[in-house]
Enzyme design. Sequence first.
Site, PDB file in Angstrom:
ATOM      1  CB  SER A   1      -0.948  -0.012   1.206  1.00 21.11           C
ATOM      2  OG  SER A   1      -0.207  -0.133   2.406  1.00 21.11           O
TER       3      SER A   1
ATOM      4  CE  LYS B   1       6.165  -6.238   5.938  1.00 18.28           C
ATOM      5  NZ  LYS B   1       7.361  -7.068   5.818  1.00 18.28           N
TER       6      LYS B   1
ATOM      7  CD  GLU C   1      16.487  15.087  -3.263  1.00 15.82           C
ATOM      8  OE1 GLU C   1      16.905  14.137  -2.613  1.00 15.82           O
ATOM      9  OE2 GLU C   1      15.327  15.161  -3.709  1.00 15.82           O
TER      10      GLU C   1
ATOM     11  CG  HIS D   1      20.474   8.852   2.115  1.00 16.06           C
ATOM     12  ND1 HIS D   1      21.096   9.937   2.685  1.00 16.06           N
ATOM     13  CD2 HIS D   1      19.499   9.357   1.321  1.00 16.06           C
ATOM     14  CE1 HIS D   1      20.514  11.042   2.240  1.00 16.06           C
ATOM     15  NE2 HIS D   1      19.543  10.718   1.407  1.00 16.06           N
TER      16      HIS D   1
ATOM     17  NE  ARG E   1      20.606   9.670  -2.285  1.00 15.39           N
ATOM     18  CZ  ARG E   1      19.325   9.549  -2.368  1.00 15.39           C
ATOM     19  NH1 ARG E   1      18.782   8.384  -2.493  1.00 15.39           N
ATOM     20  NH2 ARG E   1      18.578  10.604  -2.255  1.00 15.39           N
TER      21      ARG E   1
ATOM     22  CG  HIS F   1      18.103   5.522   1.185  1.00 18.71           C
ATOM     23  ND1 HIS F   1      17.205   5.954   2.129  1.00 18.71           N
ATOM     24  CD2 HIS F   1      17.829   6.216   0.054  1.00 18.71           C
ATOM     25  CE1 HIS F   1      16.417   6.879   1.594  1.00 18.71           C
ATOM     26  NE2 HIS F   1      16.762   7.038   0.334  1.00 18.71           N
TER      27      HIS F   1
ATOM     28  CD  GLU G   1      13.305   0.639  -2.076  1.00 20.25           C
ATOM     29  OE1 GLU G   1      12.589   1.580  -1.679  1.00 20.25           O
ATOM     30  OE2 GLU G   1      14.348   0.281  -1.493  1.00 20.25           O
TER      31      GLU G   1
ATOM     32  NE  ARG H   1      16.330   5.550  -5.313  1.00 18.44           N
ATOM     33  CZ  ARG H   1      15.987   6.530  -4.482  1.00 18.44           C
ATOM     34  NH1 ARG H   1      15.389   7.618  -4.948  1.00 18.44           N
ATOM     35  NH2 ARG H   1      16.224   6.433  -3.207  1.00 18.44           N
TER      36      ARG H   1
END
Length: 522
Positions: free
Chosen positions: A12, A34, A113, A241, A288, A349, A373, A384
């Site tokens: 969800s 869950k 970013e 991260h 990153r 991350h 993901e 990513r």
Amino acid sequence: MRKNVDYLVLGSGIAGLSFALKVAGRGRVCVVTKSRAEETATKYAQGGIAAVMYTPDTHEKHIRDTMAAGDELNDEEIVRIAITESTDRVRELIEWGTSFDKEENGRYDLSREGGHSENRVFHHKDNTGLEIENALLKKIMDHPNIDILEKHFAIDLITQHHLGMSVNSSTPGIECYGAYVLNQENNEIHTILSRITMIATGGAGNVYSTTTNPEIATGDGIAMAYRAKAAAENMEFIQFHPTSLYNPDEKPSFLITEALRGFGAILKTRDEKEFMEKYDERGSLAPRDIVARAIDSEMKQSGDDHVYLDCRHLEENELIRNFPTIYAKCLSINIDIANDMIPVVPAAHYICGGIKVDKYARTSIRNLYASGECASTGLHGANRLASNSLLESAVFSHRAAQHASANIGSIGFREGIPDWDTSGTVFNEEMILITQSMKEVQTLMSSYVGIVRSNLRLKRAIDRLKIIYHETEDLYERSVLTPRICELRNIINIAYLIIKMAAKRKESRGLHYSLDYPRKKG
Ligand code: FAD
Ligand code: SIN
């Protein structure tokens, strides 16, 4: 209990809910989740969602940035699809009730970013994910064709294997008929049959001891798909991260968004020296993976447990207005970000790989899609680009919904699927062992399969994992099923895939272990 639904959606977060909303016009949808519905990684997203909106930004620039961050290991066709469809998907989120911050002149206030050459990140202060999750859930709850089952844990996908056929990864025409789902209120295992199944179960950060991911991120969907013999790829590309808050007793690690560096915050050592320029000309705003490796190297040289992020030179009111969640969180542990440097450390991350899917989010198993993901579209390559994950989920759930609703008419329900076999199980008294094994897997992954990897480390990891694997399979055979033991099994599957693919990527010749999964149950 048995139930037939047109579309079964596992998860969800943004991937599951946006898919559910789009297919609900074409049939009944059941969303299984869950935990509580809102407890997702989506809810914790801070920085935002990347999309091209204003000049001088262009699709080509966003494509270039995505490919460069991914070390050019991305699938360029997929990158082009995701980025050219980005603006439409963001507009749709806005139509569905998401509010993104605007400037006084009415233009969206786009932030930047690491790895982005332009400001292109739509955000809602520093809690963008919460804003998106709330908007989607509100629409889902209002929809007459969508049921949402909270505290329902998907255990395994149903395929021909459950009809007694022998299925392996080279079996042609594997089909998905739904899933076995554990109702955590009464411990019953339901057989939910579906024409179309969507896996949107999110990431696997909890395979490591230190992660920004919420507890739900145990790689369940990827592990289920793997056991059902779907193709998986790129699992070794775990993104760390660079800046989680250093607060050793806190789990999960609280994220300090990269958007703070986009706003001007600078990484420094304990003696207040900037160090990123030594590693990359983009300094604190390099992609990153580069920043995480640089921090790791600085920590090893100094022996410190963390480095710092310095915001003290930034305008205080603007800082607090844009980053209220981070300001309040840090203040709660006596760090005033306007006056104190923030201690930060890398943490697991994001998993760039996962269940291999095509441009319509189709897995290698018929009638089974995967998005978000847990899926590997090829968008991210080896690393990513920040804020491309929410985007990927929105784009590929949309494409999956279009494809699935065009094809559902030709798909029926499979007859003869047995209920879950609970024979031979005894009441589970081994909770403490499960928790202990989970910690052992997390520790071995953090120690041997972290930011720095070598053949020797990978070999140590697989040797130790193998022992825990056999102990767990033995326990699983005897136990009444609980989410915890299923999660442990899933985490072991994920750890195995990461190690195996990391070793393959290194072209290691020394790893010959195979972990076979006995399939006595289900
Ligand atoms: P999730 O949102 O994680 O949802 C997974 C769902 O699956 C949950 O409902 C879960 O309960 C359910 N589930 C899992 N297993 C089972 C099971 N066995 N049975 C039933 N249900 C199950 N990305 C960006 O693009 N921008 C950002 O700014 C950003 N910030 C982030 C900040 C943090 C702290 C974190 C952790 C991640 C961030 N990311 C960001 C990454 C991004 O949030 C996630 O990749 C994305 O939200 C994943 O969405 P999803 O729908 O695939 O999974
Ligand atoms: C962040 O806000 O730094 C996280 C963004 C992302 O994971 O894309």
